[in-house]
Design a protein around this motif. Sequence first.
Motif, PDB file in Angstrom:
ATOM      1  N   ALA A 182      -9.106   3.568  -3.091  1.00  0.00           N
ATOM      2  CA  ALA A 182     -10.046   3.214  -2.023  1.00  0.00           C
ATOM      3  C   ALA A 182      -9.553   2.003  -1.239  1.00  0.00           C
ATOM      4  O   ALA A 182      -9.640   1.953   0.001  1.00  0.00           O
ATOM      5  N   LEU A 183      -9.011   1.005  -1.954  1.00  0.00           N
ATOM      6  CA  LEU A 183      -8.468  -0.178  -1.276  1.00  0.00           C
ATOM      7  C   LEU A 183      -7.278   0.191  -0.400  1.00  0.00           C
ATOM      8  O   LEU A 183      -7.160  -0.288   0.737  1.00  0.00           O
ATOM      9  N   ALA A 184      -6.390   1.052  -0.923  1.00  0.00           N
ATOM     10  CA  ALA A 184      -5.229   1.479  -0.144  1.00  0.00           C
ATOM     11  C   ALA A 184      -5.658   2.246   1.097  1.00  0.00           C
ATOM     12  O   ALA A 184      -5.098   2.064   2.191  1.00  0.00           O
ATOM     13  N   LEU A 185      -6.674   3.113   0.956  1.00  0.00           N
ATOM     14  CA  LEU A 185      -7.181   3.860   2.105  1.00  0.00           C
ATOM     15  C   LEU A 185      -7.775   2.920   3.149  1.00  0.00           C
ATOM     16  O   LEU A 185      -7.531   3.070   4.357  1.00  0.00           O
ATOM     17  N   SER A 191      -4.997  -0.696   9.315  1.00  0.00           N
ATOM     18  CA  SER A 191      -3.657  -1.166   9.662  1.00  0.00           C
ATOM     19  C   SER A 191      -3.486  -1.522  11.140  1.00  0.00           C
ATOM     20  O   SER A 191      -2.929  -2.572  11.461  1.00  0.00           O
ATOM     21  N   PRO A 192      -3.960  -0.691  12.089  1.00  0.00           N
ATOM     22  CA  PRO A 192      -3.808  -1.075  13.506  1.00  0.00           C
ATOM     23  C   PRO A 192      -4.463  -2.422  13.826  1.00  0.00           C
ATOM     24  O   PRO A 192      -3.914  -3.223  14.604  1.00  0.00           O
ATOM     25  N   LEU A 193      -5.619  -2.674  13.223  1.00  0.00           N
ATOM     26  CA  LEU A 193      -6.305  -3.949  13.451  1.00  0.00           C
ATOM     27  C   LEU A 193      -5.512  -5.108  12.857  1.00  0.00           C
ATOM     28  O   LEU A 193      -5.345  -6.157  13.488  1.00  0.00           O
ATOM     29  N   ALA A 233       3.522  -3.177   4.561  1.00  0.00           N
ATOM     30  CA  ALA A 233       3.126  -1.779   4.729  1.00  0.00           C
ATOM     31  C   ALA A 233       1.971  -1.606   5.703  1.00  0.00           C
ATOM     32  O   ALA A 233       1.942  -0.629   6.481  1.00  0.00           O
ATOM     33  N   PHE A 234       1.013  -2.542   5.700  1.00  0.00           N
ATOM     34  CA  PHE A 234      -0.211  -2.347   6.484  1.00  0.00           C
ATOM     35  C   PHE A 234      -0.455  -3.412   7.556  1.00  0.00           C
ATOM     36  O   PHE A 234      -1.328  -3.222   8.401  1.00  0.00           O
ATOM     37  N   GLY A 235       0.287  -4.505   7.531  1.00  0.00           N
ATOM     38  CA  GLY A 235       0.010  -5.588   8.470  1.00  0.00           C
ATOM     39  C   GLY A 235       1.144  -5.912   9.410  1.00  0.00           C
ATOM     40  O   GLY A 235       1.053  -6.880  10.175  1.00  0.00           O
TER      41      GLY A 235
END
Length: 621
Positions: A182-185, A191-193, A233-235
């Motif tokens: 859930a955290l990864a999702l 990620s865009p934000l 990965a996300f930021g």
Amino acid sequence: MTTAEDHLALPQVSENPDARGGSRFMRPVEVISAGLLLAVVGLLLSGVVSRYVFAAPVVWIEEAASICFLWLAMLGAAIALDRNEHLRLTLFLNMLPERLRPFVETLALLTIGSFLVGLMRVAFEYAYEEWFITSAALNIPNTFRVAAIPLGMAMMLGILLVHLFRTSQVAHIALGTAVLAALALGLWLGSPLFIALGSTSLLLFLVVIVAACLAAGVPIAFGFGIGTLTYLAFGSHVPVFVMIGRMDEGMSSVILLSVPIFVLLGCVLDATGMGKAIIDFLGSLLGHVKAGMSYVLLGSLFIVSGISGSKVSDMATVAPALFPEMKRRGNKPPEMIALLATGAAMADTVPPSIVLIVLGSVAGVSIAGLFTSGIVVAIVLMAVLIGLARWKARHEVLSGVSRASFAAVFKLALIAAPALVLPFLIRSTVAGGVATATEVSTIAVVYAIFIGIVLYGGIGWARFYTMLVETAAMTGAILLILGTALAMAWAITQAGVAQVLADMMTDLPGGWISFMALSIVIFLILGCILEGLPAIVLMSPLMFPIAKSLGIHEIQYAMVVVVAMNIGLMTPPIGIGFYLACKIGNVSPDEAIGAIWPYILALIVGLIVIAAVPWISIGML
């Protein structure tokens, strides 16, 4: 009552919960690691002999040692995971209700597994890409060296999964997996934000996530790694592939080759009784005066630190030899623990300090200069502690204590002389530029083994093998922290935080004085929370350029940073070193916590003097 293990422990990842010997299926890995450590020592010793004896340096030796070193680091990290020896904090974990703790422990293990799985593919890609890069001297693909990273990660993942399914409840594993998914999702959807926020998103990834990992009991190395991995990965748009390169860089510095050898040297010192010989000699000289045993304790830590380079080894050598006599003379155990802990903090700038070697590597500071300065700084701190110890011993009763005869002192001096030579050999050789810290460490360990066998009773083969494996595990734990912390520091720098921080600190009212005061506060806090090595690797790339721009000499700033961290390390209620000292001295932290504060204050006074008077740090350079 609180024990050292309550604040400094590891997830149970071994078949035997108490097994410092590790689980059976790791025995072949332990044998290989012991062989790699011997290979590193042998190669470096061969390089020293070829260079200084035959004046014919062998160009491929350092390259071969570097290959063995990275394999030693990754296999050692796997052994450390199997033996529960990766550094982590459990202070907050132990505050949780008993019924919730097993789930959080399972979640911590799943988090480590997620980190390993997340990096595994790119680690193998990195090793494949390095096939096309040929080493300069051996002329072989660099894959032979860097393959240690993905294979070491695969081994750690296997150890983790075996333990996870043997000890955790299926319901906890399922729930923990769901929480992490859930955290990864959520991170993927946001990620865009996060990318649009730029460096501001670092607060989430490298502060909130890392802090949450540490609070949950995730080992520090993996906590740093998770924060950096999620940020990339996300930021950001930076490929995760880059992180492996930064970790490789952090664990492969040639300067760091001396770390496992000095760790091994500390084991030899303890096993042969060389440290006890030094303590007995100092006791014969000073034991008959007021506060004499306190002087012996501080002097022993000062000298022994010059051999082992490890605070834990120093305390474990000194405490058993001195505490019985100190108790007989009326010294209270809490006071003894306070002096032991702060004395170890004082002695950490004495060469061959592993912290100074790592600092020189990551901050680009002369190790010879650090070694020279470290001796003077330690003397200043020791003088402050001696003054306090003498004042506290003003009512000490010396009835029944007599001065040792000249014959006894002379005999003990002869026994201690071979051991006393070693710290002076290390310091003078490195500080004089005759040899590097790595070369000297190799000579020192061979000298110590030879002298130990000939004069101090020797070391059995079984004990020697155990020392090799323990050294490999400690080396792996240290270097994995360095690798992930350097990757994290690189991410912070690339995000532009370093420049923002530099601008803010440069504009502080009061100039260098305010910056120095703020640095002391920052590293005192980091010393409490993170211990020395992670804090150094994380903050040095950010803070040292600022100090230089404000006109602060890099050697002086290094001394202030290291001393501040060591004080923080020994400061309760969080400082890990304080609990280790209590454990070694077999005294309840609840009893010792009140006694240590005057000694902490004395060290802070010494630190302020070192920060205010640059000559102390740079006058002897």
